[in-house]
Design a protein around this motif. Structure first.
Motif, mmCIF file in Angstrom:
data_model
loop_
_atom_site.group_PDB
_atom_site.id
_atom_site.type_symbol
_atom_site.label_atom_id
_atom_site.label_comp_id
_atom_site.label_asym_id
_atom_site.label_seq_id
_atom_site.Cartn_x
_atom_site.Cartn_y
_atom_site.Cartn_z
ATOM 1 N N VAL A 62 36.313 60.914 32.174
ATOM 2 C CA VAL A 62 37.154 60.107 31.416
ATOM 3 C C VAL A 62 36.711 58.509 31.408
ATOM 4 O O VAL A 62 36.267 58.229 32.624
ATOM 5 C CB VAL A 62 38.514 60.349 31.629
ATOM 6 N N ALA A 63 37.102 57.958 30.635
ATOM 7 C CA ALA A 63 37.175 56.390 30.867
ATOM 8 C C ALA A 63 38.338 55.885 31.491
ATOM 9 O O ALA A 63 39.442 56.503 31.201
ATOM 10 C CB ALA A 63 36.986 55.577 29.519
ATOM 11 N N GLU A 64 38.010 54.858 32.565
ATOM 12 C CA GLU A 64 39.406 54.480 33.190
ATOM 13 C C GLU A 64 40.431 53.764 32.380
ATOM 14 O O GLU A 64 41.650 53.516 32.895
ATOM 15 C CB GLU A 64 38.820 53.625 34.337
ATOM 16 N N GLY A 65 40.220 52.774 31.302
ATOM 17 C CA GLY A 65 41.059 52.233 30.455
ATOM 18 C C GLY A 65 41.371 50.824 31.150
ATOM 19 O O GLY A 65 40.744 50.559 32.275
ATOM 20 N N ASP A 66 41.927 49.964 30.510
ATOM 21 C CA ASP A 66 42.185 48.533 30.957
ATOM 22 C C ASP A 66 43.521 48.523 31.662
ATOM 23 O O ASP A 66 43.810 47.471 32.235
ATOM 24 C CB ASP A 66 42.300 47.944 29.636
ATOM 25 N N VAL A 126 44.763 64.111 38.910
ATOM 26 C CA VAL A 126 44.062 62.961 39.430
ATOM 27 C C VAL A 126 44.596 61.902 38.552
ATOM 28 O O VAL A 126 44.571 61.838 37.577
ATOM 29 C CB VAL A 126 42.559 63.287 38.979
ATOM 30 N N GLU A 127 44.896 60.888 39.393
ATOM 31 C CA GLU A 127 45.577 59.526 38.500
ATOM 32 C C GLU A 127 44.265 58.775 38.593
ATOM 33 O O GLU A 127 43.594 58.322 39.344
ATOM 34 C CB GLU A 127 46.634 58.994 39.330
ATOM 35 N N VAL A 128 44.218 58.096 37.197
ATOM 36 C CA VAL A 128 43.097 57.339 36.895
ATOM 37 C C VAL A 128 43.815 55.966 36.751
ATOM 38 O O VAL A 128 44.577 55.959 35.604
ATOM 39 C CB VAL A 128 42.371 57.569 35.749
ATOM 40 N N ARG A 129 43.471 54.875 37.379
ATOM 41 C CA ARG A 129 44.256 53.580 37.101
ATOM 42 C C ARG A 129 43.424 52.708 36.603
ATOM 43 O O ARG A 129 42.210 52.248 36.672
ATOM 44 C CB ARG A 129 44.525 52.783 38.524
ATOM 45 N N GLY A 130 43.946 52.343 35.301
ATOM 46 C CA GLY A 130 43.011 51.263 34.493
ATOM 47 C C GLY A 130 43.113 49.940 34.889
ATOM 48 O O GLY A 130 44.274 49.417 35.492
ATOM 49 N N ASP A 131 41.910 49.133 34.732
ATOM 50 C CA ASP A 131 41.987 47.810 34.912
ATOM 51 C C ASP A 131 41.067 47.009 34.186
ATOM 52 O O ASP A 131 40.110 47.621 33.528
ATOM 53 C CB ASP A 131 41.807 47.697 36.538
ATOM 54 N N THR A 132 40.645 45.757 34.278
ATOM 55 C CA THR A 132 39.833 45.059 33.535
ATOM 56 C C THR A 132 38.908 44.447 34.714
ATOM 57 O O THR A 132 38.112 43.435 34.317
ATOM 58 C CB THR A 132 40.507 43.792 32.876
ATOM 59 N N ASP A 171 34.432 48.455 32.301
ATOM 60 C CA ASP A 171 34.404 47.184 32.327
ATOM 61 C C ASP A 171 33.194 46.421 32.550
ATOM 62 O O ASP A 171 32.194 46.970 33.303
ATOM 63 C CB ASP A 171 35.546 46.576 33.201
ATOM 64 N N PRO A 172 33.002 45.260 32.119
ATOM 65 C CA PRO A 172 31.737 44.605 31.880
ATOM 66 C C PRO A 172 31.466 44.214 33.360
ATOM 67 O O PRO A 172 32.200 43.561 34.109
ATOM 68 C CB PRO A 172 31.601 43.551 31.077
ATOM 69 N N MET A 173 30.321 44.053 33.829
ATOM 70 C CA MET A 173 29.778 43.473 35.075
ATOM 71 C C MET A 173 30.136 41.921 34.975
ATOM 72 O O MET A 173 29.664 41.281 34.067
ATOM 73 C CB MET A 173 28.534 43.875 35.535
ATOM 74 N N PRO A 174 30.528 41.139 36.239
ATOM 75 C CA PRO A 174 30.796 39.752 35.987
ATOM 76 C C PRO A 174 29.504 39.188 36.047
ATOM 77 O O PRO A 174 28.411 39.491 36.624
ATOM 78 C CB PRO A 174 31.577 39.281 37.478
ATOM 79 N N THR A 175 29.098 38.026 35.283
ATOM 80 C CA THR A 175 28.141 37.356 35.525
ATOM 81 C C THR A 175 28.090 36.374 36.641
ATOM 82 O O THR A 175 29.136 36.273 37.162
ATOM 83 C CB THR A 175 27.970 36.257 34.131
ATOM 84 N N MET A 176 26.887 35.745 36.825
ATOM 85 C CA MET A 176 26.995 35.135 38.241
ATOM 86 C C MET A 176 26.116 33.760 37.810
ATOM 87 O O MET A 176 25.089 33.618 37.124
ATOM 88 C CB MET A 176 25.746 36.089 38.887
#
Length: 930
Positions: A698-702, A752-758, A791-796
């Motif tokens: 599953v996708a984690e969501g936002d 199974v709890e999947v916690r969404g985040d950004t 979620d996209p990887m942060p840029t550096m």
């Protein structure tokens, strides 16, 4: 001994990048990809010799390279940090290297990095170090041969034999991208009356393709142009011809198509092999009904009786035929299965030769013989012992499950196509003696069997099993059930057996309901705590204590006994009295140390009213063993119950077993004790409940928290119990519980709890494992829920802090992420040659920094960009939850008047698909302090 230093913590921390998902077997870095050389520095610290990080982006992998080719085998190759499993790498085409995709696994400083397969060390230092950990002991002298059994199943029968082959259209099996061949070698009798019983052979995992006239072998499928399939299915002709002469129709099926594709299957191909076996049996059932439609090779031999089938599996083929027997009685979920037709055959027994048992899920109601090769260099932990031990208490116990320990046999030589001098393709002796002579297993020692001798043993004991399980001839049972008889046709081989099931009644089975007192303790077969464990791995290996998926593993116990002198009894007291009524003897399975002789124990029983009788004295000798063999194996010893009857004991209510050592100091382990009487009862399979686990992705969501449940299929009949194991994601903690299951209910409920985040993070695997306890069988033993990061990887970006300094100061830059992440975010700085003016050299920077970064201070001095072949890299990572990290290059005063020197570098980062993203180029300047 190889040790992982501080830098490996960072290097291996990258393993979380892709570890949660399967990877293609062909994935490997391109030749142009940068890599750390073996023994070089990664992120400033030395990797152990033979280890490296290779590739860029999605191709970044932890790689171990052997000095020589590692032949394809049946045991899974594993990377470990100490005793902890990091992952199961895939082989590269060179046959020497294994690569594990990078992920989020962490190591503590000083953790030992190891490569293992089937309990043995593969890395060179580990092989050499084994003798240091456990000094070699002289092999025990061969005792007098066992008495000969009156019936010798290895004697050829009266029938002439005929052979041939068939090749049908390839089939597609779930989880395998390429079709699998349907080929078989058939050997059967001619002139035999009526329909004849069937024996099907399935080979194990071996190289699949070879180039004629060369040493080139590969494990891939289909075979590339210019190569040929290795005919592993032709390796059992000796056994096939013997059985055919005795009236059996035999077929040996090819499985190269599975071997070349099973590297990333969660069950290592067990279900695929089962499907292949049953697809062949279905064809034979059809040909039995319409003989004219059969291939010529089938029509030439006697008609087949599919109601009398014996399956023979070697290595992973052993696990495959076990699953085929289980699936024939308890059908698997259709989505997992490659055969969905009716079951028009009856499997009467299995013979498992050096088998794997990754699922530890034996078919309890199908009689079996497990051949354990004492010098197995592939499945060297002899985990196949679980096909005996793992059946205890699961069903009615009427099926005989025998283990036959063959002293001096290796893994490969049971198959002539895996045997040097007999095989068409290149072949090897899997027991390696490269690091010195092994006193038990090196060729030429008194205990090691030749290939011909070993193949005679295999053919004889397969024939014995066919005669007992299919033919019902109880006269061969003493060869298999621990009675202690030998088959003269097996030659000089020493074959020792023990068994459970048949007419045994359970009496003393160590477990949580058993109390042990006196000079012994209840011990855990698998436990990292040495005070709880029966036997620490560094002190010896036991097939009975083979590691599964989790440690500790509740539900697997024995009684450990240790004494310094005679007379200290060990008392085993079950929670309620047990019955030995109707038994002739008490049969005990007792382990003593390898190469020991003369361990003696007095055996005493006490009934519920307190009456006591000494049954007699047993003597147990150890097997020939060395530090590289799993020789802590139980011998079956029996003591008559006549003394108990004479003393008036109530054999229906026996309360206590007492074992009293005689002689000097010693050690022993009691696996179990049974009421024994002769005979082989008919086996009527019980209605069992089947459990299969699945995997949900599953996708984690936002945002928010979503609850998912692990897919579980419960089928069959009745009800039973399983033990459920739930590992904590990213930890070594495992919880377990016993669950009662029945079809139509949702008894196994793992939310199974999947916690969404950004915030960017790694995929998270929530795994679940299951094992049969009572009244159940298990198909797919592993499943769970995988939460995909979306979620996209942060840029550096990089900004200078101090990029123009005087010598003695540090060049410094700040690396900043566009947003914090839940995991470390790595990057690298490539030092490039300076195009104008002098370049900063190794003489201009702090030697301690050089040592920390590259593992050495180069002499003579050289430009920083030339420290490492293929490019000098400084590895960096921004810790989880943070957004900045500082990169410094400390310089030193050298007291030499010189012009300004510079450094030229480029930052590389990665995108959300872990593809490299070239960053900006930057420079630093160091001016003379004068």
């Amino acid at each position: 001994m190889i040790r992982v230093t501080r830098g490996v913590t960072t290097a291996v921390a990258l393993l979380a990048l892709t570890a949660a998902s399967p990877w293609p077997a062909s994935a490997q870095p391109s030749p142009a990809s940068p890599s750390t050389a073996p023994g070089s520095r990664f992120d400033g610290v030395t990797l152990p010799e033979g280890w490296q990080i290779t590739g860029d982006g999605a191709d970044r992998q932890l790689v171990w390279t052997s000095p020589e080719r590692i032949p394809a085998g049946d045991a899974r190759v594993e990377f470990r940090a100490g005793d902890r499993l990091l992952g199961r790498p895939l082989p590269r085409p060179d046959g020497r290297s294994y690569a594990l995709p990078l992920g989020g696994i962490r190591l503590d400083e000083g953790t030992e990095l190891r490569v293992t397969a089937g309990g043995r060390r593969l890395d060179a230092t580990g092989r050499a170090g084994a003798a240091v950990e456990r000094p070699l002991a002289p092999a025990a002298a061969n005792p007098a041969p066992l008495p000969a059994n009156p019936v010798d199943p290895g004697v050829p029968g009266p029938y002439r034999t005929v052979s041939g082959e068939y090749a049908l259209r390839s089939v597609r099996l779930p989880g395998l991208p390429q079709p699998v061949e349907m080929r078989a070698t058939v050997v059967g009798p001619t002139g035999a009356a009526g329909k004849r019983p069937v024996v099907l052979f399935l080979h194990g995992r071996h190289d699949t393709c070879y180039t004629p006239g060369s040493e080139d072998v590969r494990i891939t499928w289909p075979c590339p142009a210019g190569t040929r399939p290795i005919p592993s299915e032709q390796g059992y002709l000796r056994a096939q011809r013997l059985l055919a002469s005795q009236g059996y129709v035999t077929l040996s099926i090819a499985a190269n198509g599975i071997n070349g594709q099973d590297g990333d299957l969660e069950d290592a191909g067990a279900q695929a092999r089962s499907s292949l076996v049953r697809l062949h049996l279905a064809r034979w059932a059809g040909w039995a009904a319409d003989r004219a439609s059969a291939p010529a090779a089938v029509r030439k031999t006697a008609p087949a009786d599919l109601s009398r089938v014996l399956l023979v599996g070697h290595s992973r083929g052993g696990e495959g035929v076990n699953r085929a027997a289980l699936d024939s009685l308890n059908p698997p979920p259709a989505a997992q299965d490659g055969y969905r037709g009716p079951v028009r055959w009856k499997i009467r027994g299995n013979v498992l030769i050096g088998p794997t048992v990754f699922g530890q899920n034996p078919a309890p109601d199908v009689p079996s013989t497990t051949i354990l090769p004492g010098c197995d260099g592939d499945v060297s932990d002899l985990q196949g012992q679980i096909y005996v031990d793992g059946t205890r208490g699961v069903s009615k116990g009427a099926a005989l499950h025998s283990a036959a320990y063959v002293v001096g046999a290796n893994h490969n030589f049971f198959n002539s196509e895996w045997t040097p001098g007999q095989a068409k393709a290149p072949a090897i002796d899997d027991f390696s003696s490269d690091d010195g002579v092994d006193p038990v297993c090196s060729p030429g020692t008194a205990t090691r069997l030749t290939a011909t001798q070993q193949q005679a043993v295999g053919a004889t004991y397969i024939a014995a099993s066919a005669r007992l399980f299919v033919g019902g001839d109880d006269a061969v049972r003493p060869l298999l059930d621990g009675t202690g008889r030998r088959a003269p046709s097996a030659g000089p081989a020493r074959v020792l057996t023990h068994a459970v099931g048949a007419r045994r009644t359970p009496a003393f089975l160590p477990g949580s309901s058993v109390t042990v007192s006196g000079g012994g303790r209840l011990c855990a077969q698998v436990d990292p705590d040495s005070t709880r464990a029966c036997l620490s791995p560094e002190k010896g290996l036991s097939p009975h204590f083979a590691y599964w998926e989790t440690s500790p593993e509740p539900g697997r116990d024995a009684v450990a006994m240790k004494w310094t002198g005679p007379g200290t009894p060990v008392t085993v007291h079950p929670s309620r009295p047990v019955s030995l009524a109707g038994a002739e003897s008490l049969a005990l399975r007792v382990i003593v140390p390898p190469n020991s002789t003369g361990t003696e124990l007095d055996v005493t029983l006490t009934d519920a009213s307190g009456r006591r009788a000494q049954l007699g004295r047993i003597r147990v000798d150890g097997l020939p063993g060395s530090p590289r063999t799993a020789a802590y194996w139980s011998r079956e010893v029996r003591v008559p119950l006549s003394a108990a009857a004479r003393a008036g004991l109530d054999l229906k209510r026996i309360d206590t077993l007492r074992l009293t050592p005689r002689g000097g100091a010693g050690r022993a382990w009691l696996m179990d004790a049974w009421g024994w009487r002769p005979g082989t009862p008919a086996v009527n399979p019980s209605p069992l409940t089947r459990v299969d686990l699945g995997r949900l992705t599953v996708a984690e969501g936002d945002s928010g928290v979503r609850t998912y449940r692990v897919p579980v299929t419960v089928s069959g009949q009745g009800s039973g119990q399983v033990r459920l194991f739930v590992p904590g994601p990213g930890t070594d903690q495992v919880t377990s519980r016993t669950v009662t299951v029945r079809p139509g209910r949702h008894d196994i409920d793992v939310p199974v709890e999947v916690r969404g985040d950004t915030r960017y993070g790694y995929d998270v695997r929530h795994d679940v494992l299951v094992k049969a306890v009572r009244g159940t069988v298990v198909g797919a033993h592993r499943g769970g829920v995988t939460a995909r990061n979306d979620d996209p990887m942060p840029t550096m970006r990089l900004t200078p802090v101090a990029d123009d300094v005087t010598e003695g100061s540090a060049l410094s830059w700040k690396v900043t992420l566009s947003a914090p992440a839940d995991v470390e975010i790595p990057g690298e700085i490539l030092l490039k040659p300076v195009t104008g003016g002098p370049e900063l050299s190794t003489a201009d920077v702090d030697p301690a920094w050089l040592e920390a970064q590259f593992g050495e201070v180069p002499h003579p001095a050289r430009p920083l960009s030339g420290v490492s072949e293929g490019g000098t890299r400084l590895w960096l990572s921004v810790p989880a939850g943070e957004t900045t990290v500082q990169v410094t290059v400390p310089t030193v005063r050298d007291g030499v008047a010189e012009p300004a020197e510079s450094l030229r570098a480029a930052l590389s980062t990665y995108d959300e698909h872990w593809e490299p993203v070239p960053g900006p180029e930057f420079t630093g300047r160091v001016r003379d302090a004068a």
